[in-house]
Design a protein around this motif. Structure first.
Motif, short mmCIF file in Angstrom:
data_model
loop_
_atom_site.label_atom_id
_atom_site.label_comp_id
_atom_site.label_asym_id
_atom_site.label_seq_id
_atom_site.Cartn_x
_atom_site.Cartn_y
_atom_site.Cartn_z
N MET A 19 1.81 -11.69 -11.21
CA MET A 19 3.06 -11.62 -10.43
C MET A 19 2.87 -10.72 -9.22
SD MET A 19 5.82 -9.69 -9.46
CE MET A 19 5.68 -8.25 -10.51
N LEU A 20 2.16 -9.60 -9.40
CA LEU A 20 1.98 -8.65 -8.30
C LEU A 20 1.16 -9.27 -7.16
CD1 LEU A 20 1.34 -5.46 -10.42
CD2 LEU A 20 3.24 -5.83 -8.86
N ALA A 21 0.13 -10.04 -7.51
CA ALA A 21 -0.67 -10.70 -6.48
C ALA A 21 0.19 -11.67 -5.67
CB ALA A 21 -1.85 -11.43 -7.12
N TYR A 22 1.00 -12.47 -6.36
CA TYR A 22 1.89 -13.40 -5.66
C TYR A 22 2.93 -12.64 -4.84
CZ TYR A 22 0.27 -17.73 -7.82
OH TYR A 22 -0.47 -18.83 -8.18
N TRP A 168 1.13 -2.36 -8.05
CA TRP A 168 2.44 -1.78 -7.72
C TRP A 168 2.33 -0.78 -6.58
CZ3 TRP A 168 7.02 -3.62 -8.67
CH2 TRP A 168 7.21 -4.45 -9.77
N GLY A 169 1.20 -0.07 -6.52
CA GLY A 169 0.96 0.85 -5.39
C GLY A 169 0.89 0.09 -4.07
N LEU A 170 0.18 -1.05 -4.08
CA LEU A 170 0.08 -1.85 -2.86
C LEU A 170 1.44 -2.45 -2.48
CD1 LEU A 170 -3.31 -3.73 -3.49
CD2 LEU A 170 -2.84 -1.92 -1.82
N VAL A 171 2.23 -2.86 -3.48
CA VAL A 171 3.58 -3.37 -3.20
C VAL A 171 4.41 -2.28 -2.51
CG1 VAL A 171 5.77 -4.04 -4.27
CG2 VAL A 171 3.65 -5.12 -5.00
N ALA A 172 4.33 -1.04 -3.03
CA ALA A 172 5.10 0.06 -2.44
C ALA A 172 4.66 0.32 -1.00
CB ALA A 172 4.92 1.32 -3.29
N VAL A 177 5.73 -0.10 4.81
CA VAL A 177 5.32 -0.56 6.16
C VAL A 177 6.38 -1.50 6.73
CG1 VAL A 177 3.62 -1.92 7.44
CG2 VAL A 177 2.86 -0.23 5.76
N MET A 178 6.86 -2.41 5.90
CA MET A 178 7.89 -3.36 6.34
C MET A 178 9.18 -2.63 6.73
SD MET A 178 7.02 -6.63 6.13
CE MET A 178 8.51 -7.51 5.68
N PHE A 179 9.57 -1.67 5.89
CA PHE A 179 10.81 -0.91 6.15
C PHE A 179 10.73 -0.21 7.50
CE2 PHE A 179 13.17 3.11 5.91
CZ PHE A 179 14.44 2.65 5.61
N LEU A 180 9.61 0.46 7.77
CA LEU A 180 9.47 1.19 9.03
C LEU A 180 9.32 0.24 10.21
CD1 LEU A 180 7.03 4.01 7.80
CD2 LEU A 180 9.50 4.18 8.19
N ALA A 181 8.54 -0.83 10.01
CA ALA A 181 8.27 -1.76 11.13
C ALA A 181 9.53 -2.50 11.55
CB ALA A 181 7.18 -2.74 10.73
#
Length: 336
Positions: A19-22, A168-172, A177-181
């Motif tokens: 699920m995390l990879a997807y 989960w670390g990569l998701v965070a 990055v998305m939030f700031l960008a």
């Protein structure tokens, strides 16, 4: 039919490595489609070049782990440039055609016998050699994890726990990055391009440059998803990166809500839970033979899951086209 076991297995998968990879791939697709309006139908290609870059660099060429990670990310950036330079000045459908074709070309090249010495052909890189020994050696856990919910037990192995920690670390990181960008001037220009490209161009903005940056950023997120796929399985097999992967990501994105920060993550968790739950229930009903064999046999339960999931998506698009977390004023898909 053991309903508790089916529910336990579905919940386990809803938070697990696959699920995390997807989810990470879907977050990348959110940059492309949700925020920039780019029709990328080849997210599987970005995941594939990164996964093969990592695996081949170590297994076939004996390179260090972190150098292999850098090669995988560089491969995703190069793919974004190759796809974006000839198409992003044209209509959106040109990018769609090129990306879906590129992803399929990458998959077929990876499984061809010509390069099987390095890629392992249709059997995957496991035939060439292991590539995640360094990753396994960094595992800080000494045992797996058992989560007791009272009426059911969810279990993860030591290996799964390590992949989930990284995932989960990569998701965070991706969500931060998305939030700031997307709250920066760069993100506002990107949303403007999605709504009216000509208006943004009339303000003197370099639309092609912004689109290319979005394609690279979303491709890098796709590459991180490819790493999680590869490290979680210790094998990179070409058919894992078929067109199906990209369309799963679109389903997750639409389900959770495009152009929303947590939309892809929620969509991935719900999709993976429902998929595994329906597979378990239908296999159980098939074994009990409570339905006619022409309607539900063991060999038909798999396709029937896709029929039910597809019907659910149609209803979602009709009654909530912006997805679960989506904002209809910002982005919705009108199918009527």
């Amino acid at each position: 039919m053991d309903f508790i076991q089916i529910l336990s297995s579905a919940l386990q998968q809803a938070f697990g490595p696959t699920m995390l990879a997807y989810a990470i791939c879907a977050i990348g697709l959110n940059v492309h489609f949700g925020y920039a309006g780019l029709l990328n139908f080849g997210q599987a290609g970005f995941a594939a070049v990164a996964a093969y870059g990592l695996a081949m660099a170590i297994a076939a060429f004996n390179m260090p782990f972190w150098l292999a990670i850098a090669i995988g990310l560089l491969a995703a950036v190069l793919l974004a440039l190759l796809l974006g330079v000839p198409t992003l000045r044209l209509r959106a459908d040109y990018l769609a055609i090129v990306t879906i074709a590129a992803a399929e070309i990458i998959r077929r090249l990876a499984r061809s016998t010509t390069f099987s010495e390095h890629t392992g052909g249709s059997d995957g890189t496991r035939t060439v050699g292991s590539f995640n020994d360094s990753f396994v050696a960094m595992n800080p856990y000494t045992s797996g994890l058992d989560i007791n919910l009272g009426f059911m037990m969810i279990r993860y192995t030591r290996s799964d726990l390590w992949v989930m920690t990284v995932g989960w670390g990569l998701v965070a990181v991706c969500l931060l990055v998305m939030f700031l960008a997307m709250r920066s001037p760069w993100g506002r220009v990107l949303k403007g391009i999605r709504e009216d490209e000509q208006a943004v161009r009339s303000l003197g903005k370099n639309v092609f440059g912004f689109k290319m940056q979005a394609l690279v950023l979303g491709g890098l997120f796709g590459a991180l998803g490819g790493f999680v796929f590869a490290l979680g399985r210790d094998n990179v097999q070409a058919d894992l990166f078929s067109t199906e992967l990209t369309f799963y990501c679109y389903v997750m994105l639409i389900l959770g809500g495009a152009a929303r920060l947590f939309g892809p993550l929620l969509g991935a968790m719900l999709f993976w839970f429902l998929y595994n739950f329906l597979v378990g229930v239908l296999n159980g009903l098939s074994a009990l033979q409570v339905l006619p064999s022409w309607l539900l046999a063991t060999t038909k339960s798999g396709p029937l899951v896709y029929v039910l999931m597809g019907a659910g998506m149609v209803l979602l698009l009709i009654y909530r086209p912006q997805g679960i977390l989506g904002d209809k004023r910002e982005l919705s898909l009108d199918v009527r």
